[in-house]
Design a protein around this motif. Structure first.
Motif, PDB file in Angstrom:
ATOM      1  N   PRO A  70       0.705  -1.301   0.038  1.00  0.00           N
ATOM      2  CA  PRO A  70      -0.057   0.166   0.035  1.00  0.00           C
ATOM      3  C   PRO A  70       0.868   1.315   0.012  1.00  0.00           C
ATOM      4  O   PRO A  70       0.466   2.145  -0.508  1.00  0.00           O
ATOM      5  CB  PRO A  70      -0.709  -0.106   1.088  1.00  0.00           C
ATOM      6  N   ARG A  71       2.028   1.220   0.612  1.00  0.00           N
ATOM      7  CA  ARG A  71       2.991   2.460   0.454  1.00  0.00           C
ATOM      8  C   ARG A  71       3.345   2.761  -0.864  1.00  0.00           C
ATOM      9  O   ARG A  71       3.429   4.173  -1.408  1.00  0.00           O
ATOM     10  CB  ARG A  71       4.115   1.868   1.233  1.00  0.00           C
ATOM     11  N   ARG A  74       0.365   4.633  -2.277  1.00  0.00           N
ATOM     12  CA  ARG A  74       0.247   5.798  -1.962  1.00  0.00           C
ATOM     13  C   ARG A  74       1.304   6.637  -2.567  1.00  0.00           C
ATOM     14  O   ARG A  74       0.929   7.954  -2.942  1.00  0.00           O
ATOM     15  CB  ARG A  74       0.299   5.629  -0.354  1.00  0.00           C
TER      16      ARG A  74
END
Length: 230
Positions: A70-71, A74
């Motif tokens: 998810p980083r 993002r």
């Protein structure tokens, strides 16, 4: 030297001073716009391209990754947002349409974008802006429209905006009207209306004049008058 001679010298000097101030003002505007153009190109060509490359690399890494971190998602989203902001900043500094399509299309685009963002009615009659204008006058009218429409979007909360232009005698009049909140024209300008002073100063540099009609709850009408000839 007699009295008549002194009067003639004084009148001549006054005219010369006025002409000199006009030339200096035009040069100042030209320098400002040259700086804006250079910065706009640097933002678009250098920073914009670098951000596009970073975004591409992030998307490739995400596509090759077996686990969706998810980083990474993002980071890619933030780079995309930053790229959009850089594009908007470069456009506001010196929109390509102003050089490529002219003043009329550029002001129409400003008004259309604002009304589209606000979801409000927009009335335009800007055929007069197709008339030839000195470069510094066209740039000034564009900046006036840009500042006025930005203020409307930030502070007026209107349901309708009207942007029109017409020629009267040897002057161009750009009129920007909204039916929003308005403000007390006789009071000290608040944070949302400090741009009026800058618009007045910029118009004065090209021999123009700004006037405003407004009242609390009655909307605002802005008139920007500028000479057709330099």
């Amino acid at each position: 030297m007699g009295r008549e001679g002194l009067m003639w010298v004084g009148m001549t000097t006054g005219k010369d001073d006025k002409a000199l101030r006009r030339r200096l003002a035009r040069r100042l505007i030209a320098v400002q716009e040259e700086q804006r153009l250079r910065l706009s190109r640097e933002l678009h060509d250098d920073l914009g391209q670098m951000l596009a490359s970073i975004a591409l690399e992030l998307h490739i890494v995400r596509a090759d990754s077996h686990e969706m971190d998810p980083r990474l998602a993002r980071a890619a989203m933030l780079v995309d947002r930053l790229s959009a902001r850089v594009h908007d900043a470069a456009w506001s500094l010196r929109p390509a349409d102003l050089d490529r399509l002219g003043l009329r299309a550029s002001v129409e685009d400003l008004a259309s974008v604002l009304c589209g963002q606000l979801g409000i009615q927009c009335e335009m009659d800007l055929e007069a802006l197709s008339s030839p204008l000195p470069t510094e006058v066209a740039l000034t009218l564009y900046r006036i429209a840009q500042e006025a429409l930005t203020n409307i979007g930030k502070h007026a909360a209107p349901s309708r905006v009207s942007v029109t232009a017409h020629i009267q005698d040897d002057r161009m009049r750009l009129t920007i009207e909204d039916d929003g909140r308005g403000f007390d024209g006789g009071a000290e300008p608040g944070p949302g209306h400090l741009g009026l002073a800058g618009m007045r100063e910029r118009l004065a540099l090209v021999g123009g004049k700004l006037s405003v009609e407004t009242a609390n709850g009655k909307g605002t009408t802005l008139y920007a008058d500028a000479p057709l000839a330099g």
